[in-house]
Design a protein around this motif. Sequence first.
Motif, PDB file in Angstrom:
ATOM      1  N   GLY A  16      49.656  20.925 -84.491  1.00 31.16           N
ATOM      2  CA  GLY A  16      49.848  19.278 -84.000  1.00 31.16           C
ATOM      3  C   GLY A  16      50.379  19.410 -82.625  1.00 31.16           C
ATOM      4  O   GLY A  16      49.979  18.499 -81.887  1.00 31.16           O
TER       5      GLY A  16
ATOM      6  N   HIS B  44      50.998  11.082 -93.162  1.00 37.56           N
ATOM      7  CA  HIS B  44      49.920  11.081 -91.988  1.00 37.56           C
ATOM      8  C   HIS B  44      49.371   9.861 -91.945  1.00 37.56           C
ATOM      9  O   HIS B  44      49.116   9.485 -90.600  1.00 37.56           O
ATOM     10  CB  HIS B  44      48.930  12.077 -92.691  1.00 37.56           C
ATOM     11  CG  HIS B  44      47.541  11.781 -91.900  1.00 37.56           C
ATOM     12  ND1 HIS B  44      47.259  12.443 -90.853  1.00 37.56           N
ATOM     13  CD2 HIS B  44      46.344  11.256 -92.380  1.00 37.56           C
ATOM     14  CE1 HIS B  44      46.061  12.071 -90.277  1.00 37.56           C
ATOM     15  NE2 HIS B  44      45.520  11.352 -91.268  1.00 37.56           N
TER      16      HIS B  44
ATOM     17  N   LYS C 107      51.702  15.954 -83.323  1.00 34.80           N
ATOM     18  CA  LYS C 107      50.722  15.374 -82.560  1.00 34.80           C
ATOM     19  C   LYS C 107      51.151  14.297 -81.789  1.00 34.80           C
ATOM     20  O   LYS C 107      50.962  14.130 -80.633  1.00 34.80           O
ATOM     21  CB  LYS C 107      49.463  15.158 -83.118  1.00 34.80           C
ATOM     22  CG  LYS C 107      48.291  14.699 -82.471  1.00 34.80           C
ATOM     23  CD  LYS C 107      47.014  14.452 -83.210  1.00 34.80           C
ATOM     24  CE  LYS C 107      45.992  13.839 -82.283  1.00 34.80           C
ATOM     25  NZ  LYS C 107      44.736  13.304 -82.963  1.00 34.80           N
TER      26      LYS C 107
ATOM     27  N   ARG D  67      47.461  20.060 -80.265  1.00 38.02           N
ATOM     28  CA  ARG D  67      46.496  18.893 -80.092  1.00 38.02           C
ATOM     29  C   ARG D  67      47.308  17.746 -79.262  1.00 38.02           C
ATOM     30  O   ARG D  67      46.522  17.031 -78.348  1.00 38.02           O
ATOM     31  CB  ARG D  67      46.418  18.303 -81.727  1.00 38.02           C
ATOM     32  CG  ARG D  67      45.404  19.139 -82.406  1.00 38.02           C
ATOM     33  CD  ARG D  67      45.034  18.479 -83.770  1.00 38.02           C
ATOM     34  NE  ARG D  67      44.065  19.470 -84.464  1.00 38.02           N
ATOM     35  CZ  ARG D  67      43.462  19.270 -85.244  1.00 38.02           C
ATOM     36  NH1 ARG D  67      43.903  18.175 -86.326  1.00 38.02           N
ATOM     37  NH2 ARG D  67      42.754  20.081 -86.099  1.00 38.02           N
TER      38      ARG D  67
ATOM     39  N   LYS E 185      51.655  17.881 -89.276  1.00 37.21           N
ATOM     40  CA  LYS E 185      50.809  18.368 -88.077  1.00 37.21           C
ATOM     41  C   LYS E 185      50.707  17.005 -87.491  1.00 37.21           C
ATOM     42  O   LYS E 185      50.692  16.885 -86.086  1.00 37.21           O
ATOM     43  CB  LYS E 185      49.608  18.763 -88.744  1.00 37.21           C
ATOM     44  CG  LYS E 185      48.456  19.168 -87.370  1.00 37.21           C
ATOM     45  CD  LYS E 185      47.172  19.520 -88.126  1.00 37.21           C
ATOM     46  CE  LYS E 185      46.567  18.499 -88.911  1.00 37.21           C
ATOM     47  NZ  LYS E 185      45.227  19.153 -89.647  1.00 37.21           N
ATOM     48  N   THR E 186      50.686  15.958 -87.869  1.00 41.35           N
ATOM     49  CA  THR E 186      50.474  14.679 -87.442  1.00 41.35           C
ATOM     50  C   THR E 186      51.534  14.272 -86.581  1.00 41.35           C
ATOM     51  O   THR E 186      51.565  13.455 -85.691  1.00 41.35           O
ATOM     52  CB  THR E 186      50.057  13.447 -88.472  1.00 41.35           C
ATOM     53  OG1 THR E 186      48.948  13.973 -89.297  1.00 41.35           O
ATOM     54  CG2 THR E 186      49.710  12.209 -87.823  1.00 41.35           C
TER      55      THR E 186
END
Length: 245
Positions: A235, A163, A206, A238, A202-203
């Motif tokens: 992600g 992350h 994104k 976003r 998730k990062t």
Amino acid sequence: MDQIVPIEKISSKVRVREILGQAKQSWEQQGQDALLVTINEGLLKNKVSFPLLEFAAKEMALWIPENEQLHFMDIMVATKEMGSYVLAGMMLQLRLPLHLEQSIQRACAYILSGDQWYVCDIIGERVLGHALLTYPEKTIPLLALLAKNSDKWIVRTIGVATHYAVKKGLSPKFAETMFRLLLILSNATNLHIKKRIGWGAKTIAKFHPTIIAHYQKQIELPETRQWFRTKVNIGLNRNKIAKSV
């Protein structure tokens, strides 16, 4: 009856420098034990923001000899004060250019002894995350080994490091390598591991949705748990929101 010392809210570099000046004087006159007492009472027992603690670590690293720094950190972290992990994490980060493997090993030792999620995250970002960002070719093989560790905190820190590094600009090439590692860990059942492995995934989703598209088949495999797919989808959403703004 012991007198209760009020907690001071320290909010300026000027005040931090004053405390460090006292600490340095104590160290020069009475040795490292006196230094630790001054740091503990002046910084760790008071309310100090993480950026100011990082500033303090950088200042101390200038005058604590390199061969004494690890012992200083060991004793400081043994206090288990939250600020001690910020100071130690930053000092280990500063040692990465010359002592990368040693610094990562020490970071893991502090994470294990701290045995709390916030210790993992504080040190994981500052040491393993920064190592991944700045020395990815050397760090990724070390993280791959740590991913096989039996301790939940050590495995969790893989997600923390990912992350941090991706958010700070890790190149797509190395972000993809880290996503493959996260995929291997996507069948985890421990809550602490799931939270941060999912955070890392998730990062990546994104900032690098094309990586997700490339691995969509693997993501949809039955052995990849739903919690991982959910984080990836968050992600991706976003990323879409950021593009539409």
